[in-house]
Scaffold this active site. Structure first.
Site, mmCIF file in Angstrom:
data_model
loop_
_atom_site.group_PDB
_atom_site.id
_atom_site.type_symbol
_atom_site.label_atom_id
_atom_site.label_comp_id
_atom_site.label_asym_id
_atom_site.label_seq_id
_atom_site.Cartn_x
_atom_site.Cartn_y
_atom_site.Cartn_z
ATOM 1 N N ASP A 17 -4.260 -46.902 -19.281
ATOM 2 C CA ASP A 17 -5.576 -47.523 -19.220
ATOM 3 C C ASP A 17 -6.554 -46.779 -20.132
ATOM 4 O O ASP A 17 -6.586 -45.541 -20.150
ATOM 5 C CB ASP A 17 -6.070 -47.485 -17.772
ATOM 6 C CG ASP A 17 -7.452 -48.063 -17.602
ATOM 7 O OD1 ASP A 17 -7.615 -49.272 -17.814
ATOM 8 O OD2 ASP A 17 -8.373 -47.288 -17.257
ATOM 9 N N GLU A 31 -3.462 -49.245 -23.783
ATOM 10 C CA GLU A 31 -4.608 -50.135 -23.873
ATOM 11 C C GLU A 31 -5.511 -49.478 -24.915
ATOM 12 O O GLU A 31 -6.189 -48.493 -24.615
ATOM 13 C CB GLU A 31 -5.333 -50.260 -22.540
ATOM 14 C CG GLU A 31 -6.515 -51.214 -22.612
ATOM 15 C CD GLU A 31 -7.341 -51.251 -21.330
ATOM 16 O OE1 GLU A 31 -7.872 -52.327 -21.003
ATOM 17 O OE2 GLU A 31 -7.484 -50.199 -20.674
#
Length: 702
Positions: free
Chosen positions: A342, A378
């Protein structure tokens, strides 16, 4: 109680069958107490007197799995100097393998008083906070083997443990929303029939429900609020949180592996649940604030490139060690197959800017364990210069946000250069080829947990997040969505027909693009969140997958697409197209060719003038340049993909020089997925009429 010196490594609580070794790093504390917690609310404190390189440690004979514990740090509390030790706060072990309980929000878990933030708060947090748990590391893995699915065979399914399983009619009530549900035959059967090879789980590291959300009657449903990087989230366990969550998670992984499905974890190593300078003191802040967090020039405050209040200090050797230890633990002990990172751009911020050569990537590159699993970035964060799609090192794959944006724009009718669409369809060579990566570096997706579901992408022009309690200010406002003529629910048959066709368009484009496709859970049968594009706090029917009671045409269509991709290597090439005939294939045709709707090969002027609303692409199955795993030549049928993203029906001419007879295998204008070999036959030079906003795929046997 006997207290032996113990060892400084490994960090955390390590049970060996006779007792437990405890070790914790702190450079900030003058004195450290290990507190063993008892069910009657009392605790036994043991001072950790042994210290090696700022690691305090001791071995306690007879301390068994299930024992709850925490730390109290005695030392300076001077926020103006970045020091926040406070012995009144019971702290979680950063290396805890399991965590029990939840936070009971109140002033007790904060290091300051609400009415006087400058004054130290000495209220005891122990009755109000979570506790670390000693776990039994032993587990019968049997003959568990990692599937080790290569990227070109991978189909990723992003899912939430609770959201996927809470409303599945085939699951017992007591298992819904748990790790055990993932291992249930009903879930595994759905995934295998769909053709999924990897289950990417939204955060399962122990996370915290934010104080603000709890006060509002909401929860941190998504879980991007980690407090324990080694511990499976306890609320997803069906039968206890004193270590049972570890066993249950391992059992789920074992069952998924047996079905040939990999397990990828969405991990949040960029920040913790302790928030900004006004956040709670739960673990890292009280153990060694300056070593764990990136502070500003005024060390009272935290640098925040994540939008959550803090960022971990990625140039700290102790932070890097913790992250690498955590990754190795999940691979070696929990048997997971990869990670999706993330806000991964934050991991590259050694100082202020994003540094592609940061220490974190160096460590991953040389690590013999972590470097061998799937690593997905990401590739952005909210800091300056944080959008880094295409800029991660060669070992990594990336969520391709440019693929998402381009494909959404094309099908909703926004002008997009044909060259950009062509690049996204063929693996985004403009992003990945220059650093030696291949099409498989691109994780292609149209939707994910963050944003509209596929159904809502074609049903709403605007977000509808009122249920989140922020007056619809939260969530992305520019979604590249189109409601097809009516906002939200409607009974207009024309609008509903167009929406269904658009969903098929997106799924067909996704599955037939080069790269690695990712489906968001429930999109295969059109789940909705009623226009909420930021359901991070909606632990409710709104965000849970509502399984169809009967069969679903869209589900059948999606399955057919996934299996079409699996059966044909021309859709999952490991090298980029050359745009010319391939040597040694005895085929004069190029490996790829682009055509106007009139069936004419596109000339340079067409590329300069055309928009990506109507075009065809020929994929030559007889010109695949990469060999098989044993050096054999790979051949496949050839395919012609016709795209009509315009608002009007359009005739397409089948090129005359690329095959005499073809068969329709995909037609998004038809809700029924054609049975294999049952599609209509089409001759070279024939004219096919594609309805507005539709896609047709023709197959030509080799």
């Amino acid at each position: 109680m006997q207290v032996w010196p113990g060892e400084a490594y490994p960090l955390g609580a390590t049970y060996d069958g006779a007792g437990t070794n405890f070790a914790v790093f702190t450079e900030a504390a003058d004195r450290v107490e290990l507190c063993l917690l008892h069910d009657d609310g009392s605790e036994t404190a043991v001072e950790l007197r042994e210290s090696d390189a700022f690691v305090r440690h001791a071995y306690l004979p007879g301390v068994m799995p299930g024992q709850r514990y925490g730390f109290r740090m005695h030392g300076p509390y001077e926020p103006a100097r970045g020091q926040r030790c406070n012995s009144a706060k019971l702290l979680l072990d950063p290396y805890a393998k399991a965590i029990s309980g939840s936070v009971r929000w109140g002033e007790e878990v904060y290091g300051y008083h609400f009415d006087a933030p400058e004054r130290r708060n000495d209220l005891d947090s122990a009755p109000h906070t979570m506790t670390s748990v000693v776990v039994n590391p032993y587990f019968d893995w049997g003959d568990d083997r990692r599937p080790r699915t290569e990227y070109h065979h991978t189909v990723i399914y992003e899912a939430h443990v609770k959201g996927l399983t809470m409303r599945h009619p085939g699951l017992p009530e007591e298992l819904r929303g748990t790790y055990a549900a993932l291992a249930h035959p009903a879930i595994i059967e759905h995934l295998t029939e769909l053709g999924v090879t990897a289950l990417e789980l939204m955060p399962v590291h122990q996370f915290v429900n934010d104080h603000r959300l709890v006060d509002m009657g909401l929860n941190n449903y998504w879980g991007y609020n980690t407090i324990g990087f080694f511990a499976p989230h306890n609320a997803y366990a069906s039968w206890g949180d004193r270590g049972q969550q570890v066993l249950e998670f391992k059992s789920a992984v074992r069952a998924l592996h047996e079905a040939g499905i990999e397990v990828i974890l969405d991990v949040v190593y960029n920040h913790t649940a302790e928030g900004n300078h006004l956040g709670p003191t739960l673990s890292f802040r009280g153990i060694d604030n300056q070593s764990y967090y990136r502070l500003t020039d005024d060390p009272r405050y935290y640098m925040d490139t994540t939008g959550t209040g803090n960022s971990l200090l990625m140039r700290s050797p102790h932070v890097l060690q913790m992250i690498m230890d955590s990754l190795r633990y999940w691979v070696l002990e929990m048997h997971v197959d990869g990670f999706r990172f993330d806000l991964a751009a934050t991991l590259a911020r050694q100082f202020h800017e994003v540094d592609r050569l940061s220490s974190f990537f160096d460590l991953v590159q040389q690590d013999p364990v972590v470097s061998q699993v799937k690593l997905i970035a990401e590739p952005w964060d909210v800091g300056e210069g944080g959008y880094q799609v295409g800029n991660f090192p060669p070992l990594w794959t990336e969520w391709n946000g440019k693929y998402r944006d381009t494909v959404r724009d094309v099908w909703r009718g926004e002008p997009r250069a044909v060259g950009e669409f062509a690049s996204r369809l063929t693996g985004s060579s403009d992003l990945y080829q220059d650093d030696g990566r291949r099409p498989l570096a691109s994780i292609n997706f149209v939707t994910c947990h963050d944003g509209f579901t596929l159904h809502d992408l074609v049903s709403y022009n605007n977000k509808h997040n009122q249920a989140n309690g922020e007056d619809n200010r939260d969530g992305e406002s520019h979604n590249r969505s189109w409601n097809c003529g009516a906002e939200g629910a409607t009974e207009d048959p024309g609008v509903l027909e167009l929406r269904a066709r658009q969903m098929r368009n997106f799924l067909a484009t996704l599955m037939l693009s080069q790269g690695v496709p990712m489906i968001s859970h429930g999109d295969e049968f059109g789940r909705t969140q009623q226009g909420n594009n930021n359901a991070y706090c909606q632990d409710s029917e709104l965000a849970w997958v509502q399984w169809p009671e009967e069969g679903s045409e869209l589900l059948d269509f999606t399955r057919a697409l996934v299996w079409l991709r699996k059966e044909h290597p021309v859709f999952r090439r490991r090298r980029f197209f050359h745009g010319r005939p391939v040597e040694g294939t005895h085929d004069e045709l190029s490996d790829i060719a682009w055509f106007t709707p009139e069936g004419k090969e596109m000339a340079p002027r067409d590329w300069d003038r055309a928009q990506a609303s109507a075009l065809s692409v020929f994929l030559n199955g007889n010109a695949i340049s990469e060999p098989g795993s044993r050096g054999e030549r790979i051949t496949d049928d050839s395919f012609l993909l016709m795209f009509n993203a315009s608002a009007k029906p359009m005739e397409f001419v089948v090129p005359v020089d690329h095959g005499r007879q073809w068969q329709v295998v995909v037609d998004t204008g038809n809700p029924q997925a054609p049975a294999p070999g049952a599609g209509p036959k089409v001759q070279a030079g024939a004219r096919l009429k594609l309805v507005d906003r539709s896609m047709t795929v023709l197959q030509r046997p080799t």
